[in-house]
Design a protein around this motif. Structure first.
Motif, short mmCIF file in Angstrom:
data_model
loop_
_atom_site.label_atom_id
_atom_site.label_comp_id
_atom_site.label_asym_id
_atom_site.label_seq_id
_atom_site.Cartn_x
_atom_site.Cartn_y
_atom_site.Cartn_z
N ARG A 75 1.48 -1.33 -0.02
CA ARG A 75 0.34 -0.12 0.04
C ARG A 75 0.10 1.46 -0.44
NH1 ARG A 75 -4.61 -2.31 4.23
NH2 ARG A 75 -5.66 -3.67 3.57
N LYS A 76 2.14 1.55 0.82
CA LYS A 76 2.75 2.48 1.02
C LYS A 76 3.93 2.94 -0.33
CE LYS A 76 7.03 4.03 3.47
NZ LYS A 76 7.99 3.64 4.47
N LYS A 77 3.81 1.61 -1.42
CA LYS A 77 4.60 1.81 -2.58
C LYS A 77 3.67 2.62 -3.58
CE LYS A 77 8.10 -1.43 -2.21
NZ LYS A 77 8.47 -3.37 -3.37
N VAL A 78 1.95 2.17 -3.45
CA VAL A 78 0.77 2.36 -4.21
C VAL A 78 0.65 3.82 -4.30
CG1 VAL A 78 -1.44 1.98 -4.64
CG2 VAL A 78 -0.37 0.51 -4.97
N ALA A 79 0.92 4.22 -3.15
CA ALA A 79 0.60 5.81 -2.24
C ALA A 79 1.60 6.36 -2.27
CB ALA A 79 0.63 5.73 -1.24
N SER A 80 3.24 6.21 -3.50
CA SER A 80 4.08 6.81 -3.44
C SER A 80 3.49 7.32 -4.51
CB SER A 80 5.41 5.93 -3.15
OG SER A 80 5.25 5.44 -1.92
#
Length: 80
Positions: A75-80
Motif C-alpha cells: 500500500r505504501k508503494k502504491v501511495a508513492s
C-alpha cells in the motif's frame, strides 16, 4: 500510529482467514510432532493443553505479521 494501522490491517477478513488456515495446518503438524506421544498415550493435563493451544498461536502470529507487513508495504508503494 503504526500500531493502530497494524491492528486495523490485521483485522481484515482476508488476512484473518489466511492466518487461521496457516495456523490450522502448521499448528497441527507441530502439535503432533511436539505432543503426539501425550495425545496417543492419554497423558493430557492442563499444562499440555495450554502448550497445545500455544502451538497454534505461534504460526497464527507469524502469518499475521508477515501478511500485515507485506500488505502495508504494498500500500505504501502504491501511495508513492
Amino acid at each position: 500510529m503504526y500500531l493502530a494501522q497494524f491492528f486495523k490491517t490485521a483485522a481484515e477478513p482476508a488476512i484473518l482467514k489466511r492466518s487461521i488456515k496457516v495456523s490450522m495446518i502448521v499448528g497441527t503438524i507441530l502439535m503432533f510432532i511436539n505432543h503426539g506421544d501425550k495425545l496417543l498415550g492419554s497423558g493430557l493435563d492442563s499444562t499440555v493443553i495450554i502448550k497445545i493451544l500455544m502451538t497454534y498461536c505461534v504460526p497464527f502470529c507469524v502469518s499475521t505479521q508477515a501478511s500485515v507487513s507485506a500488505t502495508l508495504q504494498a500500500r505504501k508503494k502504491v501511495a508513492s
